[in-house]
Design an enzyme around this catalytic site. Structure first.
Site, short mmCIF file in Angstrom:
data_model
loop_
_atom_site.label_atom_id
_atom_site.label_comp_id
_atom_site.label_asym_id
_atom_site.label_seq_id
_atom_site.Cartn_x
_atom_site.Cartn_y
_atom_site.Cartn_z
N HIS A 52 -5.48 14.74 -8.74
CA HIS A 52 -5.90 13.35 -8.92
C HIS A 52 -5.21 12.69 -10.12
O HIS A 52 -4.85 11.51 -10.08
CB HIS A 52 -7.41 13.30 -9.08
N ASP B 34 0.85 -1.18 0.00
CA ASP B 34 0.00 0.00 0.00
C ASP B 34 0.89 1.24 0.00
O ASP B 34 1.87 1.31 0.74
CB ASP B 34 -0.86 -0.04 1.28
N ASN C 21 -2.50 13.04 -4.00
CA ASN C 21 -3.67 13.62 -4.69
C ASN C 21 -3.89 15.07 -4.28
O ASN C 21 -4.13 15.94 -5.13
CB ASN C 21 -4.94 12.83 -4.34
N ASP D 118 -3.07 9.37 -10.33
CA ASP D 118 -3.26 8.23 -11.26
C ASP D 118 -1.94 7.82 -11.90
O ASP D 118 -1.62 6.63 -11.99
CB ASP D 118 -4.24 8.62 -12.38
N GLU E 8 -5.15 2.11 -3.62
CA GLU E 8 -3.69 2.18 -3.79
C GLU E 8 -3.05 1.01 -3.06
O GLU E 8 -1.95 1.10 -2.53
CB GLU E 8 -3.12 3.52 -3.29
P1 GH3 Z 1 -1.76 5.32 4.46
O1 GH3 Z 1 -0.31 5.60 4.55
O2 GH3 Z 1 -2.36 5.06 5.80
O3 GH3 Z 1 -2.07 4.23 3.48
O4 GH3 Z 1 -2.46 6.66 3.96
P2 GH3 Z 1 -3.13 6.94 2.56
O5 GH3 Z 1 -3.33 8.40 2.43
O6 GH3 Z 1 -2.36 6.29 1.48
O7 GH3 Z 1 -4.48 6.14 2.69
P3 GH3 Z 1 -5.98 6.62 2.62
O8 GH3 Z 1 -6.80 5.36 2.67
O9 GH3 Z 1 -6.27 7.66 3.67
O10 GH3 Z 1 -6.13 7.31 1.22
C1 GH3 Z 1 -6.03 6.61 0.04
C2 GH3 Z 1 -6.22 7.56 -1.07
O11 GH3 Z 1 -6.05 6.91 -2.32
C3 GH3 Z 1 -7.60 8.17 -1.07
C4 GH3 Z 1 -8.10 7.95 -2.46
O12 GH3 Z 1 -8.71 9.08 -3.00
C5 GH3 Z 1 -6.85 7.60 -3.24
N1 GH3 Z 1 -7.14 6.77 -4.39
C6 GH3 Z 1 -7.73 5.56 -4.42
N2 GH3 Z 1 -7.85 5.13 -5.69
C7 GH3 Z 1 -7.31 6.09 -6.48
C8 GH3 Z 1 -7.15 6.23 -7.90
O13 GH3 Z 1 -7.50 5.38 -8.70
N3 GH3 Z 1 -6.54 7.36 -8.34
C9 GH3 Z 1 -6.13 8.34 -7.49
N4 GH3 Z 1 -5.53 9.41 -8.00
N5 GH3 Z 1 -6.30 8.24 -6.17
C10 GH3 Z 1 -6.87 7.14 -5.67
MG MG Z 2 -2.07 4.20 1.47
#
Ligand code: GH3
Ligand code: MG
Length: 336
Positions: free
Chosen positions: A189, A176, A184, A193, A220
Protein backbone atom coordinates in the site's frame (compact mmCIF):
# COMPACT_ATOMS: atom_id res chain seq x y z
CA UNK A 1 6.61 35.82 8.50
CA UNK A 2 4.89 32.99 6.72
CA UNK A 3 8.17 31.45 5.60
CA UNK A 4 11.81 32.33 5.17
CA UNK A 5 11.50 33.69 1.67
CA UNK A 6 8.33 35.76 1.79
CA UNK A 7 8.21 39.01 3.70
CA UNK A 8 4.83 40.04 5.06
CA UNK A 9 3.20 42.92 3.23
CA UNK A 10 1.79 45.55 5.56
CA UNK A 11 -0.25 48.52 4.43
CA UNK A 12 -0.26 51.61 6.68
CA UNK A 13 -3.08 54.06 6.01
CA UNK A 14 -3.13 57.44 7.75
CA UNK A 15 -3.74 60.96 6.50
CA UNK A 16 -0.95 62.28 8.76
CA UNK A 17 2.43 61.41 7.30
CA UNK A 18 4.01 61.80 10.74
CA UNK A 19 1.90 58.88 12.01
CA UNK A 20 2.87 56.76 9.01
CA UNK A 21 6.51 57.52 9.70
CA UNK A 22 6.22 56.58 13.38
CA UNK A 23 4.53 53.26 12.65
CA UNK A 24 7.00 52.49 9.87
CA UNK A 25 9.92 53.15 12.21
CA UNK A 26 8.55 50.72 14.76
CA UNK A 27 7.95 47.97 12.18
CA UNK A 28 11.01 48.50 9.99
CA UNK A 29 13.36 46.44 12.17
CA UNK A 30 11.18 43.36 11.68
CA UNK A 31 11.86 43.33 7.96
CA UNK A 32 8.25 43.71 6.84
CA UNK A 33 7.52 44.96 3.35
CA UNK A 34 5.66 48.22 3.97
CA UNK A 35 3.28 50.21 1.79
CA UNK A 36 1.73 53.57 2.60
CA UNK A 37 -1.46 55.43 1.73
CA UNK A 38 -2.62 58.87 2.86
CA UNK A 39 -6.29 58.26 2.10
CA UNK A 40 -8.85 55.46 1.68
CA UNK A 41 -9.00 55.63 -2.08
CA UNK A 42 -5.26 55.14 -2.52
CA UNK A 43 -5.35 52.30 0.02
CA UNK A 44 -8.14 50.49 -1.86
CA UNK A 45 -6.28 51.02 -5.12
CA UNK A 46 -3.14 49.44 -3.67
CA UNK A 47 -5.04 46.33 -2.57
CA UNK A 48 -5.78 45.59 -6.23
CA UNK A 49 -2.13 45.14 -7.12
CA UNK A 50 -0.59 43.95 -3.84
CA UNK A 51 -1.56 40.99 -1.64
CA UNK A 52 -1.47 42.35 1.89
CA UNK A 53 -1.02 40.30 5.02
CA UNK A 54 -2.13 43.07 7.37
CA UNK A 55 -3.60 46.56 7.14
CA UNK A 56 -3.13 49.28 9.77
CA UNK A 57 -5.93 51.74 9.23
CA UNK A 58 -6.56 55.19 10.67
CA UNK A 59 -10.20 55.90 11.47
CA UNK A 60 -10.48 59.68 11.14
CA UNK A 61 -9.55 60.67 7.61
CA UNK A 62 -11.10 63.24 5.28
CA UNK A 63 -13.51 62.02 2.58
CA UNK A 64 -13.53 58.29 3.31
CA UNK A 65 -13.05 57.32 6.95
CA UNK A 66 -11.40 54.11 8.15
CA UNK A 67 -14.72 52.40 8.91
CA UNK A 68 -15.85 52.85 5.32
CA UNK A 69 -12.52 51.61 3.94
CA UNK A 70 -12.74 48.56 6.18
CA UNK A 71 -16.31 47.83 5.06
CA UNK A 72 -15.24 47.91 1.41
CA UNK A 73 -12.26 45.65 2.14
CA UNK A 74 -14.53 43.11 3.80
CA UNK A 75 -16.88 43.02 0.81
CA UNK A 76 -14.11 42.14 -1.61
CA UNK A 77 -13.13 38.46 -1.99
CA UNK A 78 -9.47 39.39 -2.44
CA UNK A 79 -9.24 41.42 0.76
CA UNK A 80 -12.00 40.08 3.00
CA UNK A 81 -9.64 37.87 5.02
CA UNK A 82 -6.85 40.43 5.43
CA UNK A 83 -6.76 41.50 9.10
CA UNK A 84 -7.41 45.18 9.68
CA UNK A 85 -6.12 46.87 12.84
CA UNK A 86 -7.48 50.34 13.47
CA UNK A 87 -5.09 53.11 14.49
CA UNK A 88 -7.15 55.49 16.53
CA UNK A 89 -7.22 58.24 19.09
CA UNK A 90 -10.89 57.39 19.61
CA UNK A 91 -10.77 54.74 22.28
CA UNK A 92 -14.30 55.21 23.64
CA UNK A 93 -16.38 52.01 23.71
CA UNK A 94 -18.70 53.10 20.92
CA UNK A 95 -15.84 53.77 18.47
CA UNK A 96 -14.08 50.53 19.37
CA UNK A 97 -17.24 48.46 18.96
CA UNK A 98 -17.95 50.15 15.64
CA UNK A 99 -14.45 49.18 14.49
CA UNK A 100 -15.07 45.53 15.31
CA UNK A 101 -18.49 45.65 13.68
CA UNK A 102 -17.09 46.88 10.39
CA UNK A 103 -14.65 43.94 10.34
CA UNK A 104 -11.56 45.15 12.21
CA UNK A 105 -9.72 42.54 14.29
CA UNK A 106 -8.09 44.92 16.77
CA UNK A 107 -7.25 48.54 17.48
CA UNK A 108 -4.15 50.42 18.59
CA UNK A 109 -4.60 53.65 20.50
CA UNK A 110 -2.75 56.84 19.64
CA UNK A 111 -0.20 57.94 20.77
CA UNK A 112 1.49 54.68 19.86
CA UNK A 113 3.22 52.52 22.38
CA UNK A 114 5.93 50.83 20.24
CA UNK A 115 6.19 47.44 22.05
CA UNK A 116 2.39 47.14 22.15
CA UNK A 117 2.03 48.04 18.48
CA UNK A 118 4.68 45.50 17.51
CA UNK A 119 3.15 42.79 19.69
CA UNK A 120 -0.32 43.29 18.19
CA UNK A 121 1.02 43.28 14.65
CA UNK A 122 3.00 40.07 15.25
CA UNK A 123 0.04 38.33 16.90
CA UNK A 124 -2.32 39.14 14.05
CA UNK A 125 0.21 38.08 11.43
CA UNK A 126 0.63 34.74 13.22
CA UNK A 127 -3.14 34.26 13.37
CA UNK A 128 -3.39 35.18 9.69
CA UNK A 129 -0.82 32.56 8.71
CA UNK A 130 -2.41 29.90 10.89
CA UNK A 131 -5.75 30.65 9.24
CA UNK A 132 -4.21 30.44 5.77
CA UNK A 133 -2.64 27.10 6.60
CA UNK A 134 -5.93 25.69 7.83
CA UNK A 135 -7.69 27.02 4.74
CA UNK A 136 -5.09 25.37 2.52
CA UNK A 137 -5.35 22.06 4.37
CA UNK A 138 -9.11 22.07 3.99
CA UNK A 139 -8.89 22.18 0.19
CA UNK A 140 -5.85 19.95 -0.30
CA UNK A 141 -5.59 16.20 -0.65
CA UNK A 142 -3.17 15.23 2.11
CA UNK A 143 -1.47 12.44 0.14
CA UNK A 144 -0.87 14.02 -3.25
CA UNK A 145 -1.03 17.73 -2.47
CA UNK A 146 -3.51 18.47 -5.27
CA UNK A 147 -7.04 19.78 -4.62
CA UNK A 148 -9.34 17.41 -2.78
CA UNK A 149 -12.79 16.27 -3.76
CA UNK A 150 -14.66 18.90 -1.79
CA UNK A 151 -12.78 21.68 -3.53
CA UNK A 152 -14.08 20.37 -6.86
CA UNK A 153 -17.62 21.29 -5.83
CA UNK A 154 -16.33 24.66 -4.72
CA UNK A 155 -14.16 25.56 -7.73
CA UNK A 156 -15.63 23.76 -10.73
CA UNK A 157 -19.08 25.43 -10.79
CA UNK A 158 -17.39 28.86 -10.61
CA UNK A 159 -14.97 27.95 -13.38
CA UNK A 160 -17.75 26.60 -15.63
CA UNK A 161 -20.02 29.55 -14.93
CA UNK A 162 -17.29 32.03 -15.87
CA UNK A 163 -16.46 30.24 -19.14
CA UNK A 164 -20.15 29.97 -20.02
CA UNK A 165 -20.85 33.63 -19.29
CA UNK A 166 -18.01 34.90 -21.44
CA UNK A 167 -18.45 32.27 -24.18
CA UNK A 168 -15.05 30.77 -23.53
CA UNK A 169 -14.00 27.16 -23.90
CA UNK A 170 -13.24 24.83 -21.01
CA UNK A 171 -12.25 21.17 -20.95
CA UNK A 172 -12.09 18.46 -18.38
CA UNK A 173 -9.92 15.35 -18.27
CA UNK A 174 -10.87 12.53 -15.96
CA UNK A 175 -8.03 10.06 -15.57
CA UNK A 176 -7.61 6.82 -13.72
CA UNK A 177 -4.59 4.61 -13.15
CA UNK A 178 -5.00 1.21 -14.81
CA UNK A 179 -5.02 -1.90 -12.64
CA UNK A 180 -3.89 0.11 -9.66
CA UNK A 181 -5.09 -2.56 -7.28
CA UNK A 182 -2.29 -4.75 -8.69
CA UNK A 183 0.30 -2.13 -7.68
CA UNK A 184 -0.92 -2.31 -4.09
CA UNK A 185 -1.09 -6.10 -4.17
CA UNK A 186 2.38 -6.48 -5.68
CA UNK A 187 4.38 -3.75 -3.96
CA UNK A 188 2.29 -2.87 -0.91
CA UNK A 189 0.00 0.00 0.00
CA UNK A 190 2.85 2.39 0.80
CA UNK A 191 4.35 1.90 -2.62
CA UNK A 192 0.86 2.48 -4.00
CA UNK A 193 0.75 5.79 -2.13
CA UNK A 194 4.12 6.83 -3.54
CA UNK A 195 2.92 5.92 -7.02
CA UNK A 196 -0.15 8.11 -6.60
CA UNK A 197 2.02 11.01 -5.46
CA UNK A 198 4.32 10.61 -8.43
CA UNK A 199 1.38 10.34 -10.83
CA UNK A 200 0.08 13.70 -9.65
CA UNK A 201 3.56 15.25 -9.79
CA UNK A 202 3.89 14.21 -13.43
CA UNK A 203 0.53 15.76 -14.26
CA UNK A 204 1.29 18.96 -12.32
CA UNK A 205 4.50 19.29 -14.28
CA UNK A 206 2.67 19.14 -17.61
CA UNK A 207 -0.19 21.58 -17.06
CA UNK A 208 -0.17 25.39 -17.04
CA UNK A 209 0.60 26.66 -13.57
CA UNK A 210 -2.07 28.88 -11.98
CA UNK A 211 -4.51 28.28 -14.86
CA UNK A 212 -5.12 24.54 -15.01
CA UNK A 213 -5.68 22.54 -11.87
CA UNK A 214 -5.83 18.95 -10.68
CA UNK A 215 -8.12 17.47 -8.06
CA UNK A 216 -8.42 14.00 -6.60
CA UNK A 217 -11.82 12.75 -7.67
CA UNK A 218 -11.62 9.34 -6.00
CA UNK A 219 -8.95 6.84 -4.91
CA UNK A 220 -6.78 6.72 -8.06
CA UNK A 221 -9.00 8.89 -10.19
CA UNK A 222 -8.09 12.53 -10.88
CA UNK A 223 -9.81 15.45 -12.55
CA UNK A 224 -7.83 17.96 -14.60
CA UNK A 225 -9.60 21.23 -15.30
CA UNK A 226 -8.40 23.23 -18.29
CA UNK A 227 -9.91 26.70 -18.68
CA UNK A 228 -9.58 28.37 -22.10
CA UNK A 229 -8.95 25.01 -23.72
CA UNK A 230 -11.05 23.26 -26.35
CA UNK A 231 -11.38 19.48 -26.47
CA UNK A 232 -8.74 19.13 -29.20
CA UNK A 233 -6.19 20.84 -26.99
CA UNK A 234 -7.31 18.82 -23.99
CA UNK A 235 -7.07 15.60 -26.01
CA UNK A 236 -3.48 16.44 -27.03
CA UNK A 237 -2.54 17.12 -23.41
CA UNK A 238 -4.17 13.91 -22.18
CA UNK A 239 -2.30 11.99 -24.87
CA UNK A 240 0.99 13.62 -23.84
CA UNK A 241 0.36 12.74 -20.19
CA UNK A 242 -0.64 9.19 -21.10
CA UNK A 243 2.55 8.61 -23.07
CA UNK A 244 4.75 10.22 -20.42
CA UNK A 245 3.22 8.10 -17.65
CA UNK A 246 3.47 4.87 -19.63
CA UNK A 247 7.14 5.49 -20.36
CA UNK A 248 8.13 6.49 -16.84
CA UNK A 249 9.55 4.16 -14.28
CA UNK A 250 8.41 5.10 -10.80
CA UNK A 251 11.15 4.45 -8.31
CA UNK A 252 9.80 3.32 -4.95
CA UNK A 253 12.40 1.95 -2.55
CA UNK A 254 14.10 -0.82 -4.54
CA UNK A 255 11.24 -1.25 -6.98
CA UNK A 256 10.71 0.30 -10.36
CA UNK A 257 7.00 0.51 -10.94
CA UNK A 258 5.51 0.97 -14.38
CA UNK A 259 1.90 2.09 -14.73
CA UNK A 260 -0.47 3.11 -17.46
CA UNK A 261 -3.56 5.27 -17.22
CA UNK A 262 -6.80 5.91 -19.05
CA UNK A 263 -8.40 9.25 -19.85
CA UNK A 264 -11.88 10.59 -20.58
CA UNK A 265 -11.90 14.05 -22.15
CA UNK A 266 -14.77 16.42 -22.80
CA UNK A 267 -15.47 20.12 -22.80
CA UNK A 268 -17.32 22.98 -24.40
CA UNK A 269 -16.65 26.09 -26.46
CA UNK A 270 -18.54 29.16 -27.65
CA UNK A 271 -20.66 27.03 -30.04
CA UNK A 272 -21.94 24.72 -27.34
CA UNK A 273 -25.60 25.37 -26.44
CA UNK A 274 -25.66 26.92 -22.98
CA UNK A 275 -28.44 24.69 -21.70
CA UNK A 276 -26.24 21.58 -21.88
CA UNK A 277 -23.32 23.15 -20.03
CA UNK A 278 -23.49 22.08 -16.42
CA UNK A 279 -21.17 20.58 -13.84
CA UNK A 280 -23.16 17.35 -13.78
CA UNK A 281 -23.22 16.98 -17.57
CA UNK A 282 -19.54 17.69 -18.04
CA UNK A 283 -18.51 15.25 -15.29
CA UNK A 284 -20.93 12.65 -16.60
CA UNK A 285 -19.43 12.92 -20.09
CA UNK A 286 -15.81 12.70 -18.94
CA UNK A 287 -16.81 9.67 -16.88
CA UNK A 288 -18.48 8.14 -19.92
CA UNK A 289 -15.40 8.63 -22.11
CA UNK A 290 -13.14 7.28 -19.37
CA UNK A 291 -15.36 4.23 -19.16
CA UNK A 292 -14.98 3.75 -22.93
CA UNK A 293 -11.20 4.05 -22.64
CA UNK A 294 -11.20 1.35 -19.97
CA UNK A 295 -13.56 -0.88 -21.92
CA UNK A 296 -11.47 -0.64 -25.08
CA UNK A 297 -8.37 -1.92 -23.35
CA UNK A 298 -7.03 0.87 -21.07
CA UNK A 299 -3.90 3.01 -21.59
CA UNK A 300 -5.80 5.26 -23.98
CA UNK A 301 -7.57 8.59 -24.32
CA UNK A 302 -11.21 8.84 -25.33
CA UNK A 303 -12.54 12.27 -26.23
CA UNK A 304 -15.93 13.60 -27.18
CA UNK A 305 -18.06 16.74 -27.03
CA UNK A 306 -20.78 17.52 -24.56
CA UNK A 307 -24.18 16.32 -25.66
CA UNK A 308 -27.64 16.48 -24.31
CA UNK A 309 -27.89 13.37 -22.18
CA UNK A 310 -30.53 11.41 -20.50
CA UNK A 311 -29.82 10.52 -16.91
CA UNK A 312 -29.94 6.75 -17.46
CA UNK A 313 -27.50 6.71 -20.35
CA UNK A 314 -24.42 6.92 -18.18
CA UNK A 315 -23.50 5.74 -14.76
CA UNK A 316 -20.40 6.29 -12.79
CA UNK A 317 -17.87 3.88 -14.14
CA UNK A 318 -16.63 2.97 -10.66
CA UNK A 319 -20.18 2.30 -9.52
CA UNK A 320 -20.84 0.08 -12.51
CA UNK A 321 -17.80 -2.02 -11.73
CA UNK A 322 -18.74 -2.28 -8.07
CA UNK A 323 -22.20 -3.47 -9.07
CA UNK A 324 -20.62 -6.01 -11.43
CA UNK A 325 -18.34 -7.23 -8.66
CA UNK A 326 -21.12 -7.62 -6.11
CA UNK A 327 -23.26 -9.51 -8.64
CA UNK A 328 -20.32 -11.81 -9.24
CA UNK A 329 -19.96 -12.53 -5.50
CA UNK A 330 -23.69 -13.15 -5.15
CA UNK A 331 -23.54 -15.59 -8.05
CA UNK A 332 -20.42 -17.25 -6.58
CA UNK A 333 -22.14 -17.73 -3.21
CA UNK A 334 -25.14 -19.28 -4.94
CA UNK A 335 -23.17 -21.89 -6.85
CA UNK A 336 -20.74 -22.66 -4.03
P1 GH3 B 1 -8.95 -0.21 -13.44
O1 GH3 B 1 -7.92 -0.35 -14.49
O2 GH3 B 1 -10.26 -0.78 -13.86
O3 GH3 B 1 -9.08 1.20 -12.96
O4 GH3 B 1 -8.49 -1.11 -12.21
P2 GH3 B 1 -7.97 -0.65 -10.80
O5 GH3 B 1 -7.35 -1.81 -10.13
O6 GH3 B 1 -7.12 0.55 -10.93
O7 GH3 B 1 -9.30 -0.18 -10.11
P3 GH3 B 1 -10.03 -0.69 -8.81
O8 GH3 B 1 -11.18 0.25 -8.59
O9 GH3 B 1 -10.36 -2.15 -8.89
O10 GH3 B 1 -8.98 -0.51 -7.65
C1 GH3 B 1 -8.54 0.72 -7.24
C2 GH3 B 1 -7.56 0.52 -6.16
O11 GH3 B 1 -7.01 1.76 -5.73
C3 GH3 B 1 -8.18 -0.13 -4.94
C4 GH3 B 1 -7.79 0.77 -3.81
O12 GH3 B 1 -7.35 0.07 -2.69
C5 GH3 B 1 -6.67 1.60 -4.39
N1 GH3 B 1 -6.56 2.89 -3.74
C6 GH3 B 1 -7.49 3.86 -3.64
N2 GH3 B 1 -7.02 4.91 -2.94
C7 GH3 B 1 -5.74 4.59 -2.58
C8 GH3 B 1 -4.73 5.26 -1.82
O13 GH3 B 1 -4.88 6.37 -1.34
N3 GH3 B 1 -3.54 4.62 -1.67
C9 GH3 B 1 -3.32 3.37 -2.19
N4 GH3 B 1 -2.13 2.82 -2.01
N5 GH3 B 1 -4.27 2.72 -2.87
C10 GH3 B 1 -5.45 3.31 -3.07
MG1 MG C 1 -7.89 2.33 -11.77
Amino acid sequence: MSNDTKKDNILIVDDASLNIEMVANILRKEGYQMFFARNGETALGLTKSVDFDLILLDIVMPEMDGYKVCEILKQNTKTKDVPVIFLTAKTDTESIVKGFETGGVDYIGKPFNPPELLARVKTHLQLRHAYEEIKLLSITDSLTGCYNRSSISERLPREIQRARRYNRSLSLILCDIDYFKKVNDTYGHQAGDQTLKKFVQYIQGMIRQKIDWVARYGGEEFLIVLPETDIRGAHCLAERIRIYISKSLIQVQKNEIRITSSFGVTGFNSDTPHEIISVENIIRHSDKYLYQAKKEGRNRVKTGPLRKTREFEFGNFKKLRLIKRSLFYKFWNLIK
